[in-house]
Structures are given as C-alpha cells and as structure tokens.
Write an enzyme that holds these catalytic residues in place. Structure first.
Site, short mmCIF file in Angstrom:
data_model
loop_
_atom_site.label_atom_id
_atom_site.label_comp_id
_atom_site.label_asym_id
_atom_site.label_seq_id
_atom_site.Cartn_x
_atom_site.Cartn_y
_atom_site.Cartn_z
N ASP A 227 0.86 -1.19 0.00
CA ASP A 227 0.00 0.00 0.00
C ASP A 227 0.89 1.23 0.00
O ASP A 227 1.55 1.54 0.99
CB ASP A 227 -0.91 0.01 1.23
CG ASP A 227 -1.88 -1.16 1.24
OD1 ASP A 227 -2.39 -1.49 0.16
OD2 ASP A 227 -2.09 -1.74 2.32
N LEU A 228 0.92 1.95 -1.11
CA LEU A 228 1.87 3.04 -1.32
C LEU A 228 1.78 4.08 -0.21
O LEU A 228 0.72 4.65 0.04
CB LEU A 228 1.62 3.70 -2.68
CG LEU A 228 2.57 4.84 -3.08
CD1 LEU A 228 4.00 4.33 -3.19
CD2 LEU A 228 2.12 5.48 -4.38
N ASP A 229 2.91 4.34 0.45
CA ASP A 229 3.05 5.36 1.48
C ASP A 229 2.07 5.19 2.64
O ASP A 229 1.69 6.15 3.31
CB ASP A 229 2.88 6.78 0.88
CG ASP A 229 4.03 7.15 -0.04
OD1 ASP A 229 5.17 6.72 0.25
OD2 ASP A 229 3.80 7.84 -1.04
N GLU A 230 1.64 3.95 2.89
CA GLU A 230 0.70 3.70 3.98
C GLU A 230 1.21 2.62 4.94
O GLU A 230 0.44 2.06 5.71
CB GLU A 230 -0.67 3.30 3.42
CG GLU A 230 -1.35 4.41 2.63
CD GLU A 230 -2.74 4.03 2.16
OE1 GLU A 230 -3.24 2.98 2.60
OE2 GLU A 230 -3.31 4.77 1.34
#
Length: 285
Positions: A227-230
């Site tokens: 999950d991109l940047d999460e």
C-alpha cells in the site's frame, strides 16, 4: 579482564501473565545481567511487546542463548529475536535525484551517529556517484523503466543477499516498488515522504502547500508495504512555518525535517527498538 558482551532481546506474543517473569528468570538462570528493559501490552491487539538489553560473560554466547531461549519462546508463542547489541546493521541506501537524505545518512554513519554499516548505494541515476565515492562506498547505477523494473528489483535482491543486508533505506528513491519486492523485504525497507500526503500529491508538493497557506511542514518515516506510502509509521517530524515563508523556504525546511525523521527511524530500527504491531509500530526509545 574482558568486558561482558552486550545483547538485545526483542519479542512479541499474545499477552498473558508470567511473560516478564519467564524472561527475567531465564536471563538470571543463564548468568545474564539486565541493563535495561521496556515492555508494552496493547489492549487493542492483545499483544505484548518487550525489549531487553542485557550483558553476559563467557561461556555465554549468542548461539547458546538462541538455542536455550527457544523453549521460553515456544511456551509463550513468541516472535522473538536476539542480537549482539554492538553489531552494526548492514544497510543499502537507495536514492534518485534528491540527495539531502542520502548525504545526511552518509555523514551520520561516518561519524558514528548511526549504528549501521553501509554496504552500498543504489540509484536509478548517476547524480550522486561522486558523493558516494568520496565515502569509499560502492555505487550501483541501476536504471529503471517499466520494461527493466523486474530485472532492476532482481539485482537489488541479489545485492541484499550477497552483502548480508538487513535493511534497505529509500532515501528519496522515487520509484514505486513491486508488491512482490515489498513482501520479500517486509519489515526491512524504510521510506521517507513529506507528510502532506495525501493532501498534496504529485509534482512540487511544497509549492502546492504554499498556495494553500500551510502552517506545518512535516515528514513521515515508515516501513514500505504494497500500500503506497501507507506502511507502519516509525517516526514523524514537524516544523511550524509562518505566512512569510515562500515555496523555496518550505522546500528547505521540508528537507531538514525529512532528514531528521529518517535518521531517527534508521537509528531505532538498527538498535532493534521498533517492533511491528499490525499496521502500527511499537517504538522503545
């Protein structure tokens, strides 16, 4: 007379009575001395987390401790790790065309402010080859295109295995990693980004922030997931700014807070102070 060896034990397990007693009793029975101990029971997840720094003299060794502690770990269903406290973690740094975090980490490692050993620097551009060379470190230029991305990630994994790397740091590496790579290096990749996400995505986020009158500049260091940047957050840093600060000043302030947050995250991870708690982290500082 030789100095006692220093060790760090970290663990997580379902929370129930007797965990601290079992760990401290084991260390006492094996001739170890507790130097520092921290623990946390999370009522939300029902998990217990612990970090113990202890010392021991020969004939105690890391191998003997790992073998004998296994019984304690099994009895409480622990996910545990045991490390030599003074052993420097082997790290690969990755960067694209913004070099402030790379430069900061290289300098901190050089002066001993970070307990890491930088095995190599990997970049999809050649911009910082000279800088890395001035530190006497290997620089690997690995261009990335949609067609070459699988090969580039395979080269990274091969480097990690070949060099015994325990941590990959994305020091403003501006490429999205594949889900497969994120899974293979789960809990072993740290990224840094400005804390405007998701408010100001895309190009020139600080210019967007200036246009909206932002009063806080921030940065977040986190583990990389699919999950991109999460991913689970390790550390955040903020700096208050006034109405008089222009876009260029916001960029400069942003670079400083990015460096600070990332350096602390790398330090804490390398000292085995960060334990994963689902989508969150427990950080014993």
């Amino acid at each position: 007379m030789s100095q006692p060896e220093q060790y760090v034990l970290t663990l997580s397990c379902p929370d129930k009575t007797g965990i601290v007693h079992a760990v401290s009793s084991y260390l006492f029975m094996t001739g170890c001395n507790i130097e520092d101990s921290q623990q946390f029971g999370d009522h939300d997840t029902g998990l217990f987390f612990m970090r113990v720094h202890f010392s021991a003299e020969p004939p105690v060794t890391l191998e003997k401790l790992r073998a004998s502690f296994a019984a304690v770990g099994d009895s409480f269903e622990m996910d545990w790790q045991l490390h030599l406290a003074e052993e420097r973690m082997r790290v690969v740094l990755m960067v694209s065309r913004f070099g402030h975090c790379l430069n900061d980490l290289l300098f901190r490692a050089r002066i001993g402010a970070l307990p890491i050993e930088i095995a190599a620097v990997v970049s999809n551009h050649r911009d910082f080859a000279e800088l890395v060379g001035s530190y006497g470190l290997p620089f690997h230029h690995v261009p990335v295109t949609p067609e070459t991305k699988p090969d580039a990630e395979a080269r990274l994994l091969a480097l990690v295995e070949q060099e015994g790397v325990e941590l990959v740091v994305l020091a403003r590496y501006m490429q999205v990693l594949s889900d497969d790579l994120c899974k293979k290096l789960s809990g072993r990749i740290i990224n840094i980004h400005h804390s405007f996400l998701p408010s100001f995505k895309g190009a020139k986020p600080y210019h967007q922030a200036h246009a909206r009158g932002v009063k806080l500049i921030g940065a977040t260091a986190h583990y990389v997931t699919a999950d991109l940047d999460e991913g689970p957050i390790i550390e955040q840093e903020v700096e208050r700014v006034g109405h008089e600060a222009g876009p260029d000043q916001l960029v400069a302030i942003g670079r400083d807070v990015e460096c600070q947050a990332l350096a602390r995250a790398v330090k804490w991870h390398s000292e085995h102070r960060v334990l994963l708690n689902g989508n969150r982290t427990v950080v014993f500082t």
